[in-house]
Scaffold this active site. Structure first.
Site, short mmCIF file in Angstrom:
data_model
loop_
_atom_site.label_atom_id
_atom_site.label_comp_id
_atom_site.label_asym_id
_atom_site.label_seq_id
_atom_site.Cartn_x
_atom_site.Cartn_y
_atom_site.Cartn_z
N HIS A 1 6.82 1.45 19.18
CA HIS A 1 5.73 1.91 18.30
C HIS A 1 5.86 3.40 17.97
O HIS A 1 5.02 4.22 18.38
CB HIS A 1 4.35 1.62 18.91
CG HIS A 1 3.25 1.64 17.88
ND1 HIS A 1 2.08 0.93 17.98
CD2 HIS A 1 3.14 2.31 16.69
CE1 HIS A 1 1.31 1.16 16.94
NE2 HIS A 1 1.94 2.01 16.13
N VAL A 2 6.91 3.70 17.23
CA VAL A 2 7.22 5.11 16.95
C VAL A 2 7.28 5.42 15.46
O VAL A 2 7.86 6.42 15.05
CB VAL A 2 8.56 5.53 17.62
CG1 VAL A 2 8.40 5.60 19.13
CG2 VAL A 2 9.71 4.59 17.24
N GLY A 3 6.68 4.52 14.64
CA GLY A 3 6.76 4.72 13.18
C GLY A 3 6.41 6.13 12.73
O GLY A 3 7.11 6.73 11.92
N GLU B 1 0.84 -4.11 23.55
CA GLU B 1 1.61 -2.88 23.77
C GLU B 1 0.95 -2.06 24.88
O GLU B 1 -0.28 -2.04 24.95
CB GLU B 1 1.62 -2.03 22.49
CG GLU B 1 2.33 -2.68 21.35
CD GLU B 1 2.22 -1.83 20.07
OE1 GLU B 1 1.95 -0.62 20.16
OE2 GLU B 1 2.39 -2.40 19.00
N ARG C 1 1.23 -4.01 12.59
CA ARG C 1 0.60 -4.21 13.89
C ARG C 1 1.09 -5.54 14.45
O ARG C 1 1.33 -6.48 13.69
CB ARG C 1 -0.93 -4.25 13.77
CG ARG C 1 -1.60 -2.92 13.50
CD ARG C 1 -1.56 -1.98 14.70
NE ARG C 1 -2.27 -0.74 14.45
CZ ARG C 1 -1.71 0.41 14.04
NH1 ARG C 1 -0.42 0.48 13.85
NH2 ARG C 1 -2.46 1.49 13.87
N GLY D 1 0.84 -1.20 0.00
CA GLY D 1 0.00 0.00 0.00
C GLY D 1 0.87 1.24 0.00
O GLY D 1 1.98 1.24 -0.54
N ARG D 2 0.36 2.29 0.63
CA ARG D 2 1.12 3.56 0.64
C ARG D 2 2.48 3.37 1.32
O ARG D 2 3.52 3.75 0.76
CB ARG D 2 0.31 4.64 1.37
CG ARG D 2 -0.87 5.14 0.58
CD ARG D 2 -1.76 6.01 1.44
NE ARG D 2 -2.43 5.24 2.45
CZ ARG D 2 -3.76 5.14 2.59
NH1 ARG D 2 -4.55 5.84 1.80
NH2 ARG D 2 -4.29 4.39 3.54
N ILE D 3 2.46 2.77 2.52
CA ILE D 3 3.73 2.61 3.25
C ILE D 3 4.59 1.55 2.57
O ILE D 3 5.81 1.74 2.42
CB ILE D 3 3.45 2.27 4.74
CG1 ILE D 3 2.77 3.46 5.42
CG2 ILE D 3 4.75 1.91 5.46
CD1 ILE D 3 2.22 3.16 6.82
P1 NAP Z 1 -2.78 1.18 2.83
O1 NAP Z 1 -2.31 2.18 1.84
O2 NAP Z 1 -4.23 0.95 2.99
O3 NAP Z 1 -2.04 -0.17 2.49
C1 NAP Z 1 -2.36 -1.37 3.11
C2 NAP Z 1 -1.94 -2.48 2.17
O4 NAP Z 1 -2.11 -3.70 2.88
C3 NAP Z 1 -2.75 -2.54 0.90
O5 NAP Z 1 -1.88 -2.51 -0.20
C4 NAP Z 1 -3.47 -3.88 0.98
O6 NAP Z 1 -3.40 -4.62 -0.23
C5 NAP Z 1 -2.59 -4.64 1.96
N1 NAP Z 1 -3.32 -5.72 2.59
C6 NAP Z 1 -4.60 -5.75 3.02
N2 NAP Z 1 -4.89 -6.97 3.46
C7 NAP Z 1 -3.79 -7.72 3.29
C8 NAP Z 1 -3.49 -9.09 3.51
N3 NAP Z 1 -4.38 -9.93 4.00
N4 NAP Z 1 -2.25 -9.51 3.19
C9 NAP Z 1 -1.33 -8.67 2.69
N5 NAP Z 1 -1.58 -7.40 2.43
C10 NAP Z 1 -2.79 -6.93 2.74
O7 NAP Z 1 -2.26 1.55 4.29
P2 NAP Z 1 -0.90 2.28 4.69
O8 NAP Z 1 -1.14 3.73 4.79
O9 NAP Z 1 0.21 1.77 3.83
O10 NAP Z 1 -0.74 1.70 6.17
C11 NAP Z 1 -0.56 0.31 6.38
C12 NAP Z 1 -0.59 -0.04 7.84
O11 NAP Z 1 0.61 0.40 8.48
C13 NAP Z 1 -1.68 0.60 8.67
O12 NAP Z 1 -2.93 -0.05 8.53
C14 NAP Z 1 -1.13 0.50 10.08
O13 NAP Z 1 -1.53 -0.70 10.69
C15 NAP Z 1 0.37 0.47 9.86
N6 NAP Z 1 1.01 1.67 10.41
C16 NAP Z 1 1.91 1.57 11.43
C17 NAP Z 1 2.52 2.68 11.93
C18 NAP Z 1 3.55 2.60 13.04
O14 NAP Z 1 3.71 3.53 13.78
N7 NAP Z 1 4.26 1.50 13.16
C19 NAP Z 1 2.20 3.94 11.44
C20 NAP Z 1 1.29 4.02 10.40
C21 NAP Z 1 0.70 2.88 9.89
P3 NAP Z 1 -4.25 -4.29 -1.55
O15 NAP Z 1 -3.69 -2.99 -2.06
O16 NAP Z 1 -3.92 -5.44 -2.42
O17 NAP Z 1 -5.68 -4.20 -1.16
#
Ligand code: NAP
Length: 312
Positions: free
Chosen positions: A278-280, A260, A231, A152-154
């Site tokens: 958890h400081v991403g 956490e 997560r 996805g975005r990240i």
């Molecule tokens: P996003 O743009 O919605 O991307 C999520 C990606 O995960 C999508 O490409 C989706 O695939 C994929 N996905 C969904 N279900 C899946 C599965 N069963 N197996 C594998 N991939 C799957 O979200 P984002 O902005 O990148 O953020 C992603 C996640 O990072 C957040 O939901 C959050 O939990 C985590 N995060 C963590 C921190 C931190 O501080 N550590 C900070 C921000 C976010 P498709 O494109 O194919 O649908």
């Protein structure tokens, strides 16, 4: 009179100040009796703000019959019952994009730190061991393959950085991406088999619980490194700890965990892990931008304007 907002838990300080300036904020975290406090506001509250640690579950929604919006601080909305919100006609907003680069930076930092043993090297110098013996050589990321679980975005921002570090790429997720040429895997075990390192960048919550299973980590193997910035729920944590302890998984770089912030103390005894609290997204500019979206979505709601970043 300012519009009223129910704040489910503490947020970044400047965001709390911005919320207080714009709205009459009711702090759930300051209430002696949470449920009684929420019940006392139930006939008035149309808007709430939530966080990863203090979300909005279905039971709380049921206590708030007039609730129309949950403005969530974070892109991952696994602490909000989005299905229950949608069923009740409650809009959920999140904070995408503004945190992507900081989180991707941390993923690469964790990978490098785990493979090149950066924290261990730091301790080695501090402990005065260097004068007696050179630090043991480490692995490298050069020319290796990084598998991304969730492009996805990240995930894409991690991929962009990884290419600059001469890593080859592959990915897994529900949908193959037409605009990238990296090998696609429909399941995580097959991805892990093809990769030296794996990074989880997918959402948490029930749909991805245990996605990085024992079998995935075993496929990554004794030289493999797993990085988690998504997560804790995404990985089988017990299996990961066992495999790390037995040397069947080479290492891990972790920002997120089950339970956490009171994480499994077994992590403290493992030499082959790099741990972050958890400081991403925890930089001032990013937290400020996330907070602004929380405030702006609420302001748009009260003004009857389109929401900036609707999730459902
Ligand atoms: P996003 O743009 O919605 O991307 C999520 C990606 O995960 C999508 O490409 C989706 O695939 C994929 N996905 C969904 N279900 C899946 C599965 N069963 N197996 C594998 N991939 C799957 O979200 P984002 O902005 O990148 O953020 C992603 C996640 O990072 C957040 O939901 C959050 O939990 C985590 N995060 C963590 C921190 C931190 O501080 N550590 C900070 C921000 C976010 P498709 O494109 O194919 O649908």
């Amino acid at each position: 009179m300012k519009p009223e907002v129910l704040l489910m838990g503490p947020m970044y300080g400047p965001t709390m100040e911005a919320l207080e300036a714009a709205f009459a904020v009711h702090h759930v975290s300051k209430a002696a009796d949470r449920d009684a406090f929420i019940a006392s506001l139930a006939d008035r509250i149309t808007a709430a703000a939530s966080t990863a640690f203090r979300g909005m579950d279905a039971a709380t929604m049921a206590m708030l019959p007039k609730l129309k919006i949950v403005s969530h601080f974070g892109v991952g909305v696994d602490s909000v019952d989005v299905a229950a919100a949608s069923a009740r006609g409650i809009k959920v907003t999140n904070t995408p994009d503004v945190l992507t680069d900081d989180v991707a930076d941390l993923a690469i930092a964790l990978l490098l730190a785990a493979v090149r043993r950066v924290p261990q090297g730091d301790r080695y110098v501090r402990d005065g061991k260097w004068a007696d013996k050179v630090f043991p050589l480490t692995g490298t990321i050069q020319g290796k393959t990084l598998g991304i679980v969730g492009l996805g975005r990240i995930g894409r921002a991690i991929a962009k950085r990884a290419e600059a570090f001469n890593l080859k790429l592959a990915y897994q997720g529900p949908h193959r991406k037409a605009d990238v040429s990296w090998p696609y895997h429909a399941n995580a075990v097959s991805l892990a088999r093809e990769c030296d390192f794996l990074v989880a960048a997918c959402p948490g919550g029930e749909p991805t619980r245990g996605l990085v299973s024992r079998a995935v980590l075993e496929a990554l193997g004794p030289e493999g490194v797993f990085v988690n910035i998504s997560r804790g729920s995404v990985v089988d944590e017990r299996a990961m700890i066992e495999l790390l302890r037995e040397g069947k998984l080479g290492g891990a770089g972790l920002d997120v965990y089950d339970h956490e912030p009171r994480i499994d103390p077994a992590f403290f005894t493992l030499e082959n892990v790099v741990l972050q609290p958890h400081v991403g997204s925890a930089t001032h500019p990013t937290r400020r931008a996330m907070g602004q979206l929380v405030v702006d979505n609420l302001a748009a709601f009260f003004a009857g304007k389109p929401l900036l970043t609707p999730y459902n």
